[in-house]
Every structure is written in structure tokens, then in C-alpha cells.
Design an enzyme around this catalytic site. Structure first.
Site, PDB file in Angstrom:
ATOM      1  N   LYS A  20      -0.234   4.568   8.217  1.00  0.00           N
ATOM      2  CA  LYS A  20       0.146   4.814   6.909  1.00  0.00           C
ATOM      3  C   LYS A  20      -0.328   4.799   6.063  1.00  0.00           C
ATOM      4  O   LYS A  20      -1.359   6.295   5.773  1.00  0.00           O
ATOM      5  CB  LYS A  20       1.183   3.972   6.625  1.00  0.00           C
ATOM      6  CG  LYS A  20       1.633   4.513   5.261  1.00  0.00           C
ATOM      7  CD  LYS A  20       2.685   3.325   4.616  1.00  0.00           C
ATOM      8  CE  LYS A  20       1.213   1.990   4.501  1.00  0.00           C
ATOM      9  NZ  LYS A  20       1.714   0.438   3.850  1.00  0.00           N
ATOM     10  N   SER A  63       1.290  -1.520   0.279  1.00  0.00           N
ATOM     11  CA  SER A  63      -0.296  -0.234  -0.109  1.00  0.00           C
ATOM     12  C   SER A  63       0.975   1.114   0.021  1.00  0.00           C
ATOM     13  O   SER A  63       0.920   1.854   1.074  1.00  0.00           O
ATOM     14  CB  SER A  63      -1.180  -0.491   0.931  1.00  0.00           C
ATOM     15  OG  SER A  63      -1.352  -1.181   0.906  1.00  0.00           O
ATOM     16  N   LYS A 119      -6.496   2.366  -2.152  1.00  0.00           N
ATOM     17  CA  LYS A 119      -6.194   1.055  -1.576  1.00  0.00           C
ATOM     18  C   LYS A 119      -6.476   1.581  -0.142  1.00  0.00           C
ATOM     19  O   LYS A 119      -6.726   1.824   0.704  1.00  0.00           O
ATOM     20  CB  LYS A 119      -5.523   0.555  -1.858  1.00  0.00           C
ATOM     21  CG  LYS A 119      -4.650  -0.215  -0.547  1.00  0.00           C
ATOM     22  CD  LYS A 119      -5.691  -1.316   0.317  1.00  0.00           C
ATOM     23  CE  LYS A 119      -4.666  -1.715   1.856  1.00  0.00           C
ATOM     24  NZ  LYS A 119      -5.564  -2.576   2.438  1.00  0.00           N
TER      25      LYS A 119
END
Ligand code: NAD
Length: 299
Positions: free
Chosen positions: A240, A96, A171
Site C-alpha cells: 500500500k 500511513s 512516510k
């Protein structure tokens, strides 16, 4: 040129590389020798000592690394693979990553005649093991088609979202929703308990009704209510992803997710070392009364 070099054999990369190695000739590399030995033993992959040396024989490179800075180091750092791969090679970044970093790397790759696809995944370790990940791909249509045979052994759903970086954007937004679902359901279960409804009972209600989500169906019964918190997806990796999602909001008015992401960030400070992402629920006393207790005493 027919070999695939798979780099990053952690919680997700290991089961994915094992599946890939059973379908295609695959060489593997990770900074952890233990992780490499596991994938070699379970998948029949071949270990390489140095990815830069292995690049010349690799037609395809698959990356499953923690974040963009690791991807950049492997591709454009010292001895970076984009300087080593032959023109005509294909790079598939399945971690990702940040859309802006991906776009920049895809441009460097294109200058060298290398196809680049961002193909991050959803479904966690369980779906990585069974090859049923949901994969969202970004890149030129022809490059995504080249990647498809590799993605087919890893995923049940493969969606081409748009140009380079689009898979990463999709994502991050998926994980924003997914993490919000855990946070909102945690608060609803805490309110239910205050009212006198047990969290397990409220979870069953959600799952039979319209409040259900993958969090209520899988994470609450499987990882949160039993107090194990071992989903295999780190809290810091989830943060993140939230950061990526908020960074592409680009000034849009998003008061609900602003508040949720703030809560998820603040909550991190109240948890111990390397928490699992499901541990946000511990801040509401779910699964464990003491969120500061060391993890080994909880499992
Ligand atoms: P992880 O931390 O378990 O594994 C990362 C691996 O990369 C480690 O084995 C590490 O040694 C290796 N690594 C780091 N730098 C390296 C380098 N320079 N060269 C070679 N190896 C290197 O992470 P993970 O949970 O497997 O996640 C990987 C990616 O997938 C992340 O971007 C994450 O956000 C994403 N993701 C994770 C999950 C999950 O459930 N864990 C689900 C979907 C997506």
C-alpha cells in the site's frame, strides 16, 4: 474535552495506545474486542462501545488504522466522527494514509473548526513499544504544536514536514526506500551465496561497511536470516505504501524504483496468506528454502 479517543489497536496501535493511556486520560476502540481488552489491561485505558457516542467528550482523536479507506469510514462515513466532534477538537491520523485523502479530510475538518494533523510513524512495533518512533507530521504549524504533547509520548523524533498530507507523502517515500533496501540487500546476499559467502557473513560485512541500512542492521539478523519473518508489518501494508509513493511521483522519470516496486508487487503472488513484509527475502531462498510453505511450519 480533555479525553483522547484512540481508535485502531493493531500491531502498532496497541503499544502506542498503551503508552498514551499511561500519560493522558484515554478511551479506546477497535473492531477487535480482544485488542481492546489488551490495551485496557496493559495501559489502564477505558473501552468505549461506540466511538460516535464517545466523540462528544473527546478533545483529541488519534487514529492508527490500516489505510485511508478505514480513516474515511471512521471520520466521514455513517455516524462519522467529523460530524460528532465539538469545534476546537483535534484529529491526529498516525496511520500511513494517502496524501490526497488526508488533504480532503483536513478540509472537511477545517470547515467544522476541527484541527487535523497527519502524523504517520516509522520504527515498527519495537519502537512503538519503547516510544521511540520517528514521526513525520503534516498540517498547520499551530495544529502540529497542539498535537506535539501526544506525539512526544510516542516518538523520539517529531518532524513537521509541511501542510496536510506532507507527513503521509514523506512516510510513503521512506517506506519506498526501506522496502527497496530489503529487496536490493536480498539480491546482494543471494549473489554472495552463489560466490561462496554465507548470507550471515555478508550481512556482517554490510553492517561494518557503507552498504548498511536498517534492513541489514535489524531486519536481516532479526527477522530474515533466522527464518521467523515476524516483524509485525504486513507485506500488503508495505505494498500500500509503495503504491502511495508511486502515485505521487506524478510522471517523474523514476526507472530504479519503478523496477523495485514492480518486483515487490509481483513477488506478493509467490508468497502465501498474509506474509510479513520481510518475506520478500524468501524469494531468494533466504531464511527459508521454500517460500510456499505454510507460515506455522516456519516459526
Ligand atoms: P493492523 O492491521 O495490525 O491494525 C489495524 C487495526 O485497526 C486492527 O486492530 C483493526 O481491527 C483496526 N480497525 C480497522 N478498521 C477499524 C474501524 N473501522 N474501527 C476501529 N478499528 C478498526 O495494522 P498496523 O500494523 O498496526 O498498522 C496500522 C497503520 O500503521 C497502517 O497504516 C500501517 O501502514 C502503519 N504502520 C505500520 C507499521 C508496522 O510495523 N506494523 C509501522 C509503521 C506504520
Amino acid at each position: 474535552m480533555t479525553t483522547t479517543l484512540f481508535i485502531g489497536l493493531g500491531n502498532m496501535g496497541a503499544p502506542m495506545a498503551i503508552r498514551h493511556a499511561k500519560a493522558f486520560p484515554t478511551t479506546v476502540f477497535d473492531l477487535s474486542a480482544e485488542a481492546v481488552a489488551h490495551v485496557v489491561a496493559e495501559g489502564g485505558a477505558t473501552a468505549v462501545a461506540d466511538p460516535a457516542d464517545a466523540a462528544a467528550d473527546a478533545g483529541t482523536v488519534i487514529l492508527m488504522l490500516p489505510a485511508s479507506r478505514h480513516v474515511e469510514a471512521v471520520l466521514t462515513g455513517e455516524d462519522g466522527l467529523l460530524g460528532r466532534l465539538a469545534p476546537g477538537a483535534l484529529v491526529i491520523d498516525m496511520g500511513s494514509s494517502e496524501p490526497s485523502s488526508t488533504r480532503a479530510l483536513a478540509e472537511v475538518a477545517a470547515e467544522r473548526g476541527i484541527d487535523y494533523v497527519d502524523a504517520p510513524v516509522s520504527g515498527g512495533v519495537a519502537k512503538a513499544v519503547t516510544g521511540e518512533l520517528a514521526i513525520m507530521a503534516g498540517g498547520a504549524a499551530a495544529a502540529v504544536e497542539r498535537a506535539r504533547p501526544h506525539l512526544d509520548v510516542l516518538g523520539a523524533s517529531i518532524r513537521h514536514v509541511g501542510p496536510a498530507g506532507s507527513g503521509d507523502a514523506a512516510k510513503a517515500l521512506n517506506n519506498l526506500v526501506s522496502a527497496s533496501n530489503i529487496a536490493v540487500a536480498s539480491e546482494a546476499l543471494a549473489i554472495a551465496r552463489r560466490f561462496g559467502i554465507e548470507p550471515a557473513v555478508m550481512t556482517e560485512v554490510l553492517n561494518a561497511a557503507t552498504g548498511r541500512s536498517q534492513a541489514s542492521e535489524v531486519k536481516f539478523p532479526g527477522h530474515i536470516l533466522p527464518g521467523t519473518f515476524a516483524s509485525g508489518f504486513a507485506y500488503d501494508l508495505m505494498l500500500k505504501d509503495i503504491g502511495i509513493a508511486m502515485s505521487i511521483a506524478d510522471g517523474l522519470d523514476t526507472p530504479v524504483v519503478d523496477r523495485v516496486s514492480e518486483r515487490l508487487r509481483d513477488g506478493r503472488a509467490q508468497l502465501g496468506d498474509a506474509p510479513d513484509h520481510t518475506e520478500i527475502a524468501r524469494l531468494y531462498g533466504l531464511g527459508d528454502a521454500d517460500p510456499t510453505a505454510p507460515k506455522e511450519n516456519r516459526e
